[in-house]
Design an enzyme around this catalytic site. Structure first.
Site, PDB file in Angstrom:
ATOM      1  N   SER A 202      59.522  11.079 -26.099  1.00  0.00           N
ATOM      2  CA  SER A 202      58.667  10.184 -25.500  1.00  0.00           C
ATOM      3  C   SER A 202      57.939  11.037 -24.235  1.00  0.00           C
ATOM      4  CB  SER A 202      59.420   8.804 -25.068  1.00  0.00           C
ATOM      5  OG  SER A 202      58.380   7.873 -24.438  1.00  0.00           O
ATOM      6  N   GLU A 325      56.982   3.610 -34.654  1.00  0.00           N
ATOM      7  CA  GLU A 325      56.903   3.816 -33.073  1.00  0.00           C
ATOM      8  C   GLU A 325      56.905   2.688 -32.277  1.00  0.00           C
ATOM      9  OE1 GLU A 325      57.686   6.567 -31.530  1.00  0.00           O
ATOM     10  OE2 GLU A 325      57.433   8.496 -32.603  1.00  0.00           O
ATOM     11  N   HIS A 426      60.427   3.486 -31.731  1.00  0.00           N
ATOM     12  CA  HIS A 426      60.404   4.652 -30.917  1.00  0.00           C
ATOM     13  C   HIS A 426      61.661   4.801 -30.039  1.00  0.00           C
ATOM     14  CE1 HIS A 426      58.277   7.004 -28.002  1.00  0.00           C
ATOM     15  NE2 HIS A 426      58.963   6.320 -26.808  1.00  0.00           N
TER      16      HIS A 426
END
Length: 522
Positions: A202, A325, A426
């Protein structure tokens, strides 16, 4: 200074090493040892608030390294599982090391940058515990804290004066300081400072794609793994100045009193930053309030454009994203990513306004590539590709022209995550990389089964990440096939699931619709 390699065995469960800064006592952790909370820079407090990290001071005697150091100041967010008993403090610039007992044979080093949208997170999160990875790979694992949010990624340099200098990209400068600490100290723990792999997820992955274009960071790491990097979430100085001005408005602080920020209680700075973090992506969907800034100093160019122009460091790279995601942002009701058709439309309207060269026809073609664009499912797919999938491809395209590059897509999800419509959301790959499942306070991962398959997936991911760390080439797939490098001609992509597949150009129609040149998400 160079490490002196003095090792002292104490109690059966302790090991003391001598670093250039002083002796550090570590503790047995499984078959390896861990050292936690070692300072890699001076406390960024007082006159060092809003300034580059300064060198740490040596210490006398033996430093006990049993516990993690304080967490970087940040707001409360239940989506980030942090031990509530841990202290938040500006004096947070510390590293943690997991290593086999040093035996004179230098081992490869993996340095982790945690994620959290540049405003949340900590190296002390249980999912980032490095023991299992160090044991499995016979490598040295390093994790560290860096300044976040207001103190790390709010660019106040537009308010600098002769008397008060606010430096930019403080969180990135901290990361560079941590890598410099690794270069100068890791040999004392049995690590090879010439074989450093930087990996992160991330915003940690985004920091990596940025650092790969920062001249000052060149040579500090020799391979990189960028997991779900929001590589285009790097903004210009003019936009950063607008955000900084809004920050002062929230504090009700006139510009001529900006010097008050140096002595303001950190809690007040964090609270104002939290308002900004929530406000900006709602006003301008697809953007973050705080992130790296193209300051023409530390960060000379927009990173993705730099990759495409051949300005990234010449090192091997693994890069990829997760199949679903955006789902977790909808599930957590987070404003950080647009997850509704209305918010996605706002994002595209903003793009058209900020980038006159983007025709309405071009944007319409992108939307048309998603059959469900007016429904939540389509909005999630567009947001996924805008924030993660396409930036990763743009980076891979540019980097693969001169350096070995491997592309992956993480598709695996346990039955409960599929049932909850989170899928391979995610950050869901993190437990697989570190081998640490069950680290959430209430962890539903295996409520409907799937543990055996997940452990198998984790083992394969770890073997590949560790082989890349040791040999600069990821491990082979099951059987005789290997993970072929990514090129613009082949677009070979490893789809990681219960059974992995090597696929040429997955989601080709979507990639073609977006085009091969960077769009300005700024």
């Amino acid at each position: 200074m160079e490490a002196t390699h003095v090792i002292e065995a104490g109690e059966p469960d302790t090991l003391t090493v001598e670093t250039p800064l002083g002796k550090a006592r570590g503790y047995s952790d499984g078959s390896v040892f861990s050292w936690k909370g070692i300072p890699y820079a001076a406390p960024p407090t007082g006159g060092l608030r809003f300034r580059s990290p300064a060198a740490p001071q040596p210490w006398a005697g033996v430093r006990d390294c049993r516990a993690f150091g304080p967490i970087a100041p940040q707001g409360h967010d239940t989506s980030v599982p942090i031990d509530p008993t841990m202290m938040l403090d500006e004096d947070c610039l510390t590293v943690n090391v997991w290593a086999p007992r040093p035996d004179g044979q230098p081992r490869p080093v993996m340095v982790w940058i945690h994620g959290g949208a540049y405003c949340l997170g900590s190296s002390a999160q249980p999912v980032y515990d490095g023991r299992l990875l160090a044991e499995r790979g016979d490598v040295v694992i390093v994790t560290f804290n860096y300044r976040l949010g207001t103190l790390g990624f709010l660019d106040l340099s537009s308010f600098s004066s002769a008397d008060r200098v606010f430096e930019s990209n403080l969180g990135l400068r901290d990361q560079i300081a941590a890598l410099e600490w690794v270069r100068e100290n890791i040999a004392a723990f049995g690590g090879d400072p010439g074989e450093v792999t930087l990996f992160g997820e991330s915003s940690g992955g985004g920091a990596i794609t940025t650092l790969m274009t920062v001249p000052r960071a060149e040579g500090l790491f020799h391979r990189a793994i960028a997991q779900s990097p929001p590589a285009t979430s790097v903004y210009g100085a003019e936009r950063a100045a607008t955000v900084a001005a809004r920050f002062l408005e929230i504090l009700d602080l006139p510009a001529d009193r900006v010097g008050d920020l140096w002595d303001m209680p950190v809690e007040r700075l964090v609270k104002a930053g939290d308002i900004l973090v929530d406000e900006v992506p709602v006003r301008v969907p697809g953007t973050l309030a705080m992130s790296p800034v193209v300051d023409r100093d530390l960060v000379p160019h927009y990173p993705v454009a730099a990759f495409q122009k051949g300005h990234s460091h010449r090192i091997p790279l693994i890069i990829g994203s997760n199949k679903d995601e955006a789902s977790i942002f909808k599930f957590m009701r987070s404003p950080l990513l647009p997850v509704s058709a209305e918010a996605v439309q706002q994002m595209f309207s903003g793009l058209a306004q900020d980038n006159p060269e983007l025709s309405a026809l071009r944007l319409a073609e992108i939307v048309a590539a998603y059959p469900d664009s007016t429904k939540p499912r389509g909005a999630l797919a567009i947001s996924r590709d805008a924030a993660f999938r396409m930036p990763a491809l743009w980076v891979a395209d540019g980097h693969s022209r001169h350096s070995p590059t491997w592309m992956y897509r993480f598709d695996h999800a346990t039955p409960i995550l599929k049932a909850a419509r989170v899928g391979a959301g995610h950050a869901t790959e993190l437990p697989y990389v570190f081998g640490n499942f069950g680290t959430l306070n209430v962890d539903p991962t295996f409520w409907l089964g799937g543990r055996k398959a997940a452990v198998d997936v984790s083992g394969r991911m770890q073997r590949r990440w560790l082989a890349f760390t040791r040999y600069a080439v990821p491990a082979a797939l099951d059987g005789s096939k290997h993970w072929a490098p990514y090129t613009e001609e082949s677009r070979s992509t490893l789809l990681i699931d219960s059974r992995d597949r090597l696929v040429a150009d997955p989601d080709q129609a979507l990639r073609v619709a977006w085009g091969d040149e960077v769009m300005g998400f700024s």
